[in-house]
Write a protein that holds these residues in place. Structure first.
Motif, PDB file in Angstrom:
ATOM      1  N   CYS A   2       0.950  -1.139  -0.002  1.00  0.00           N
ATOM      2  CA  CYS A   2      -0.049   0.053  -0.092  1.00  0.00           C
ATOM      3  C   CYS A   2       0.937   1.292  -0.064  1.00  0.00           C
ATOM      4  O   CYS A   2       1.662   1.391   0.861  1.00  0.00           O
ATOM      5  CB  CYS A   2      -0.811  -0.026   1.219  1.00  0.00           C
ATOM      6  SG  CYS A   2      -2.215   1.339   1.227  1.00  0.00           S
ATOM      7  N   CYS A   8      -3.919   1.086   3.744  1.00  0.00           N
ATOM      8  CA  CYS A   8      -5.037   0.176   3.856  1.00  0.00           C
ATOM      9  C   CYS A   8      -4.708  -0.611   5.298  1.00  0.00           C
ATOM     10  O   CYS A   8      -3.597  -0.947   5.432  1.00  0.00           O
ATOM     11  CB  CYS A   8      -5.109  -0.614   2.435  1.00  0.00           C
ATOM     12  SG  CYS A   8      -5.612   0.356   1.198  1.00  0.00           S
ATOM     13  N   PRO A   9      -5.717  -1.250   5.808  1.00  0.00           N
ATOM     14  CA  PRO A   9      -5.755  -2.135   6.637  1.00  0.00           C
ATOM     15  C   PRO A   9      -4.639  -3.325   6.456  1.00  0.00           C
ATOM     16  O   PRO A   9      -4.786  -3.992   5.033  1.00  0.00           O
ATOM     17  CB  PRO A   9      -6.940  -2.624   7.079  1.00  0.00           C
ATOM     18  CG  PRO A   9      -7.968  -1.688   6.413  1.00  0.00           C
ATOM     19  CD  PRO A   9      -7.228  -1.137   5.375  1.00  0.00           C
ATOM     20  N   ALA A  10      -4.014  -3.980   7.134  1.00  0.00           N
ATOM     21  CA  ALA A  10      -3.084  -5.226   6.884  1.00  0.00           C
ATOM     22  C   ALA A  10      -3.899  -6.245   6.606  1.00  0.00           C
ATOM     23  O   ALA A  10      -5.110  -6.146   7.194  1.00  0.00           O
ATOM     24  CB  ALA A  10      -1.988  -5.403   8.189  1.00  0.00           C
ATOM     25  N   ASP A  12      -3.934  -9.105   8.110  1.00  0.00           N
ATOM     26  CA  ASP A  12      -4.498  -9.712   9.150  1.00  0.00           C
ATOM     27  C   ASP A  12      -5.206  -8.851  10.123  1.00  0.00           C
ATOM     28  O   ASP A  12      -5.650  -9.501  11.339  1.00  0.00           O
ATOM     29  CB  ASP A  12      -3.233 -10.484  10.037  1.00  0.00           C
ATOM     30  CG  ASP A  12      -2.060  -9.305  10.446  1.00  0.00           C
ATOM     31  OD1 ASP A  12      -2.404  -8.125   9.849  1.00  0.00           O
ATOM     32  OD2 ASP A  12      -1.372  -9.619  10.991  1.00  0.00           O
ATOM     33  N   SER A  13      -5.618  -7.836   9.784  1.00  0.00           N
ATOM     34  CA  SER A  13      -6.359  -6.893  10.492  1.00  0.00           C
ATOM     35  C   SER A  13      -7.942  -7.252  10.255  1.00  0.00           C
ATOM     36  O   SER A  13      -8.389  -7.858   9.379  1.00  0.00           O
ATOM     37  CB  SER A  13      -5.958  -5.392  10.412  1.00  0.00           C
ATOM     38  OG  SER A  13      -6.767  -5.139   9.159  1.00  0.00           O
ATOM     39  N   ASP A  15     -10.555  -5.369   9.705  1.00  0.00           N
ATOM     40  CA  ASP A  15     -11.326  -4.586   8.929  1.00  0.00           C
ATOM     41  C   ASP A  15     -10.582  -4.729   7.390  1.00  0.00           C
ATOM     42  O   ASP A  15     -10.393  -3.789   6.663  1.00  0.00           O
ATOM     43  CB  ASP A  15     -11.178  -3.132   9.219  1.00  0.00           C
ATOM     44  CG  ASP A  15     -10.039  -2.489   9.612  1.00  0.00           C
ATOM     45  OD1 ASP A  15      -8.844  -3.225   9.554  1.00  0.00           O
ATOM     46  OD2 ASP A  15      -9.683  -1.283   9.595  1.00  0.00           O
ATOM     47  N   ARG A  16      -9.760  -5.797   7.179  1.00  0.00           N
ATOM     48  CA  ARG A  16      -8.787  -6.129   5.942  1.00  0.00           C
ATOM     49  C   ARG A  16      -9.697  -6.088   4.623  1.00  0.00           C
ATOM     50  O   ARG A  16      -9.072  -5.599   3.767  1.00  0.00           O
ATOM     51  CB  ARG A  16      -8.193  -7.515   6.128  1.00  0.00           C
ATOM     52  CG  ARG A  16      -8.940  -8.683   6.292  1.00  0.00           C
ATOM     53  CD  ARG A  16      -8.322 -10.228   6.446  1.00  0.00           C
ATOM     54  NE  ARG A  16      -9.693 -10.875   6.819  1.00  0.00           N
ATOM     55  CZ  ARG A  16      -9.205 -11.741   7.746  1.00  0.00           C
ATOM     56  NH1 ARG A  16      -8.083 -11.909   8.225  1.00  0.00           N
ATOM     57  NH2 ARG A  16     -10.039 -12.735   7.938  1.00  0.00           N
ATOM     58  N   SER A  19      -9.645  -2.646   2.270  1.00  0.00           N
ATOM     59  CA  SER A  19      -8.612  -2.167   1.442  1.00  0.00           C
ATOM     60  C   SER A  19      -9.101  -1.937   0.075  1.00  0.00           C
ATOM     61  O   SER A  19     -10.201  -2.360  -0.382  1.00  0.00           O
ATOM     62  CB  SER A  19      -7.558  -3.320   1.359  1.00  0.00           C
ATOM     63  OG  SER A  19      -6.827  -3.495   2.644  1.00  0.00           O
ATOM     64  N   ASN A  35      -3.721  -4.678   0.103  1.00  0.00           N
ATOM     65  CA  ASN A  35      -2.995  -5.704   0.980  1.00  0.00           C
ATOM     66  C   ASN A  35      -2.804  -6.974   0.586  1.00  0.00           C
ATOM     67  O   ASN A  35      -2.146  -7.795   1.440  1.00  0.00           O
ATOM     68  CB  ASN A  35      -3.991  -5.455   2.381  1.00  0.00           C
ATOM     69  CG  ASN A  35      -5.098  -6.144   2.407  1.00  0.00           C
ATOM     70  OD1 ASN A  35      -5.586  -6.550   1.175  1.00  0.00           O
ATOM     71  ND2 ASN A  35      -5.934  -6.137   3.384  1.00  0.00           N
TER      72      ASN A  35
END
Length: 62
Positions: A2, A8-10, A12-13, A15-16, A19, A35
């Motif tokens: 990113c 963007c969220p990773a 493994d998060s 809220d992935r 992205s 991601n």
């Protein structure tokens, strides 16, 4: 991967899936997220490490 701000969220998060889409293939039923996640139309996921996440869309009320 990113390069935009905010990033963007990773993968493994929680809220992935928020992205950005960097490649969309609706004819094939999938999109590549910023991601590294492949998001399928049925809401299943393929994570960058090869792990899969089963489809998790909300049940449809009949």
């Amino acid at each position: 991967m990113c390069r935009h701000v905010p990033p963007c969220p990773a993968a493994d998060s929680p809220d992935r899936e928020a992205s950005h889409v960097i490649a969309a293939h609706p004819d094939q039923g999938w999109s590549l997220l910023c991601n590294g996640i492949v998001l399928f139309d049925d809401t299943g996921l393929l994570l960058p490490d090869g792990t899969t996440v089963a489809p998790h869309r909300a049940p449809v009320a009949v």
